[in-house]
Design an enzyme around this catalytic site. Structure first.
Site, PDB file in Angstrom:
ATOM      1  CG  ASP A 170     -40.072  -0.485  -3.580  1.00  0.00           C
ATOM      2  OD1 ASP A 170     -39.301   0.381  -4.039  1.00  0.00           O
ATOM      3  OD2 ASP A 170     -40.178  -1.630  -4.048  1.00  0.00           O
ATOM      4  CG  ASP A 216     -39.759  -4.996  -3.513  1.00  0.00           C
ATOM      5  OD1 ASP A 216     -40.064  -6.185  -3.771  1.00  0.00           O
ATOM      6  OD2 ASP A 216     -38.782  -4.409  -4.011  1.00  0.00           O
ATOM      7  CE  LYS A 256     -36.561  -5.770  -1.842  1.00  0.00           C
ATOM      8  NZ  LYS A 256     -35.336  -5.511  -2.616  1.00  0.00           N
ATOM      9  CG  ASP A 284     -36.066  -7.817  -4.991  1.00  0.00           C
ATOM     10  OD1 ASP A 284     -37.034  -7.059  -4.788  1.00  0.00           O
ATOM     11  OD2 ASP A 284     -35.018  -7.797  -4.314  1.00  0.00           O
ATOM     12  CD  GLU A 296     -40.320  -4.574  -7.059  1.00  0.00           C
ATOM     13  OE1 GLU A 296     -39.295  -5.266  -7.106  1.00  0.00           O
ATOM     14  OE2 GLU A 296     -40.371  -3.477  -6.474  1.00  0.00           O
ATOM     15  NE  ARG A 354     -35.766  -3.596 -13.238  1.00  0.00           N
ATOM     16  CZ  ARG A 354     -34.464  -3.743 -13.043  1.00  0.00           C
ATOM     17  NH1 ARG A 354     -33.684  -4.231 -13.992  1.00  0.00           N
ATOM     18  NH2 ARG A 354     -33.916  -3.418 -11.887  1.00  0.00           N
ATOM     19  CE  LYS A 411     -40.529  -0.192  -7.064  1.00  0.00           C
ATOM     20  NZ  LYS A 411     -39.147  -0.732  -6.960  1.00  0.00           N
TER      21      LYS A 411
HETATM   22  N1  BES Z   1     -37.291  -1.571  -4.330  1.00  0.00           N
HETATM   23  C1  BES Z   1     -36.058  -2.149  -4.697  1.00  0.00           C
HETATM   24  C2  BES Z   1     -34.918  -1.133  -4.781  1.00  0.00           C
HETATM   25  C3  BES Z   1     -34.522  -0.506  -3.476  1.00  0.00           C
HETATM   26  C4  BES Z   1     -33.528  -1.067  -2.705  1.00  0.00           C
HETATM   27  C5  BES Z   1     -35.100   0.656  -3.058  1.00  0.00           C
HETATM   28  C6  BES Z   1     -33.150  -0.480  -1.530  1.00  0.00           C
HETATM   29  C7  BES Z   1     -34.726   1.251  -1.879  1.00  0.00           C
HETATM   30  C8  BES Z   1     -33.743   0.689  -1.107  1.00  0.00           C
HETATM   31  C9  BES Z   1     -36.190  -2.801  -6.065  1.00  0.00           C
HETATM   32  O1  BES Z   1     -37.427  -3.341  -6.353  1.00  0.00           O
HETATM   33  C10 BES Z   1     -35.230  -3.937  -6.075  1.00  0.00           C
HETATM   34  O2  BES Z   1     -35.423  -4.852  -5.339  1.00  0.00           O
HETATM   35  N2  BES Z   1     -34.213  -3.838  -6.918  1.00  0.00           N
HETATM   36  C11 BES Z   1     -33.218  -4.832  -7.004  1.00  0.00           C
HETATM   37  C12 BES Z   1     -32.938  -5.081  -8.458  1.00  0.00           C
HETATM   38  C13 BES Z   1     -32.118  -6.295  -8.713  1.00  0.00           C
HETATM   39  C14 BES Z   1     -32.904  -7.533  -8.381  1.00  0.00           C
HETATM   40  C15 BES Z   1     -31.714  -6.297 -10.168  1.00  0.00           C
HETATM   41  C16 BES Z   1     -31.993  -4.321  -6.281  1.00  0.00           C
HETATM   42  O3  BES Z   1     -31.723  -3.125  -6.318  1.00  0.00           O
HETATM   43  O4  BES Z   1     -31.321  -5.130  -5.641  1.00  0.00           O
HETATM   44 ZN    ZN Z   2     -39.012  -2.457  -5.414  1.00  0.00          ZN
HETATM   45 MN    MN Z   3     -37.650  -5.312  -5.638  1.00  0.00          MN
END
Ligand code: BES
Ligand code: ZN
Ligand code: MN
Length: 491
Positions: free
Chosen positions: A279, A261, A268, A338, A340, A342, A256
């Site tokens: 990310d 992000d 966020k 968010d 994204e 996947r 990824k």
């Molecule tokens: N890049 C983030 C995950 C992440 C969070 C990585 C903190 C490192 C530190 C990912 O894209 C994301 O935002 N995931 C969301 C998913 C949710 C919207 C289902 C998350 O983990 O909150």
């Molecule tokens: Zn992300």
């Molecule tokens: Mn995200």
């Protein structure tokens, strides 16, 4: 990179000398010799410091009377029968951490009778890994804040054969850490690709897809994420075939690479958003692993594929509620922009399978905050459809100290991402968020392909120093992937 050399005997004069003591505080031969010359000052210092000889524990003597060394380090090795490659690396890391800003430019490490052969090379490896820094954007460092150590001479190791291989791996780790550390205005999809061009000189075959190519291929999910950014998306494939044959199915490593992000329209919160420059840590690890694999001329066939996008909110950004069509035809309802990662991975992984016909796919992604809640920063989460593959990855991770913890997948979780209006939705309930993320990716794995998804959100960045890294980018994944390939795909 810290330069490591190997010498048979100490080449005097030596300003900084490193000697050892075991778990019971028993001095090494080299330590005894300086203790005698310094009339017992080493023993006294060790005693005064309540030194126990634990791995990497250090007592430092400055300008001890009776000897010529300005600085003497007595370093603990732990019990002699427990010294293996990873202990040797931690010892090297501790030495480097202590000397990096000491003012010394070089030090001699007398390993005679303590570490022989390739254990010494691992000490050097640990020192090189721990001394990596990212100082590029500091213009006002005071002299005392600047690293001084540029080389280590390891004395008395005997025959060393692993040095070149370990330095190749360290080069891969450094590449990853640089990519992860660079700010998001410097590393974005196109510049990430440019940074990888020099892998061609190592014999890596590069393939680059631009947005027009991806549109033609129908990568609606990946492009949907990218459409809110002025920076166009890219896919970069890096192929290394060291088998000497063209009928060996490759291992595909997929990363990824969200170079920043923001969350997109599902924006966020501001606090800590700067962390989302890392990310792309999965893509960084895959790129560094390809560097390591090629630089050490692995006999395996490995393809690294990274999906590179920036996730931004703007007038053209995708909306929560949009339905996109992926390259394999499945439709996805984007509930949360968010989630994204996947969306990027599903098209990158599908393309990787169609293009390279792998036997095994391992993807690495900073995919969910939930995995950090589950596992903290000690293990990455592993989701895997094959027990044999899970065992191989676990073994590789344990061998190099980049640990994995296996998490469950299955039908009961899978149905949580069924959409009311499309084939799949891109988020499930809050509970088990890392698992439903893995299930999403699992829907894009072809039958018969062995697959593991490593959620590395908790391990690619460290807020405090570790044994082999300073705070910041850890390079997590490079040594794990390199070891996984070395132990299972080199015939
Ligand atoms: N890049 C983030 C995950 C992440 C969070 C990585 C903190 C490192 C530190 C990912 O894209 C994301 O935002 N995931 C969301 C998913 C949710 C919207 C289902 C998350 O983990 O909150
Ligand atoms: Zn992300
Ligand atoms: Mn995200």
């Amino acid at each position: 990179m810290l330069a490591i050399s190997y010498l048979a005997t100490v080449a005097e004069p030596v300003a900084a000398l490193v000697v050892f003591a075991g778990a019971d505080g028993a001095l090494s031969a080299g330590a005894k010799a300086v203790d005698t010359a310094a009339k017992g000052a080493v023993q006294s210092a060790v005693k005064a410091a309540r030194f126990e000889g634990g791995v990497g524990e250090i007592v430092e003597l400055l300008a001890p009377a009776g000897i010529s060394h300005v600085r003497l380090l007595v370093v603990g090795t732990g019990p002699a029968d427990k010294i293996d490659a990873s202990v040797a690396e931690r010892i090297g890391g501790a030495i480097a951490a202590r000397l990096l800003l000491s003012g010394e430019t070089t030090a001699s490490v007398d390993v005679t009778g303590v570490l022989a052969g390739d254990l010494a090379a691992h000490l050097g490896h640990g020192a090189v890994l721990r001394s990596w820094r990212f100082d590029q954007y500091r213009t006002k460092q005071k002299d005392k804040q600047k690293p001084t150590l540029t080389s280590l001479a390891i004395v008395g190791a005997g025959d060393v054969t692993a040095h070149d291989r370990l330095m190749a791996i360290a080069g891969g780790v450094a590449r990853t850490r640089t990519l992860v550390s660079e700010p998001p205005n410097v590393i974005y999809p196109e510049s990430f690709v440019e940074s990888a061009r020099d892998l061609a000189a190592l014999g890596v075959e590069l393939t680059i897809l631009d947005d027009a190519d991806m549109k033609k291929l129908g990568m609606g999910a990946l492009l949907g994420v990218a459409q809110g950014s002025v920076r166009p998306a890219r896919i970069l494939a890096m192929r290394w075939n060291g088998t000497g044959r063209d009928d060996v199915k490759p291992v595909c490593l997929v990363g990824k690479g969200v170079t920043f992000d923001t969350g997109g329209i599902s924006l966020k919160p501001p606090a800590g958003m700067e962390d989302m420059k890392w990310d792309m840590g999965g893509a960084g690890a895959v790129t560094g692993a390809m560097h390591a694999i090629a630089a050490r001329k692995s006999k395996a066939h490995v393809v690294g594929v990274v999906g590179l996008v920036e996730n931004m909110p703007d007038g053209n950004a995708q909306r929560p509620g949009d339905v996109v069509t992926t390259m394999n035809g499945q439709t996805v309802e984007v509930i949360n922009t968010d989630a994204e990662g996947r969306l990027v991975l599903c098209d990158a992984i599908w393309w990787a399978q169609e293009t390279f016909g792998p036997e095994v796919v391992v993807d690495l992604a900073t995919l969910t905050g939930a995995i950090i809640i589950s596992l903290g920063n000690e293990h990455a989460g592993m989701f895997c459809n094959d027990d044999g593959l899970a065992g191989q990855l676990n073994a590789a991770g344990n061998a190099v100290g980049e640990k994995l913890w296996r998490m469950p997948i299955g039908d009961a979780y899978d149905k949580l991402i069924d959409s009311d209006i499309a084939d799949i939705k891109n988020v499930g309930p809050r509970e088990g968020g890392s698992i439903t993320a893995a299930q999403f990716i699992g829907r894009f794995i072809k039958p018969g392909v062995k697959w593991a998804h490593l959620d590395v959100a908790g391990t690619v960045w460290a807020n405090k120093p570790g044994a082999l890294f300073d705070k910041g980018a850890t390079g997590y994944g490079v040594r794990l992937l390199d070891r996984f390939v070395a132990d299972n795909f080199e015939g």
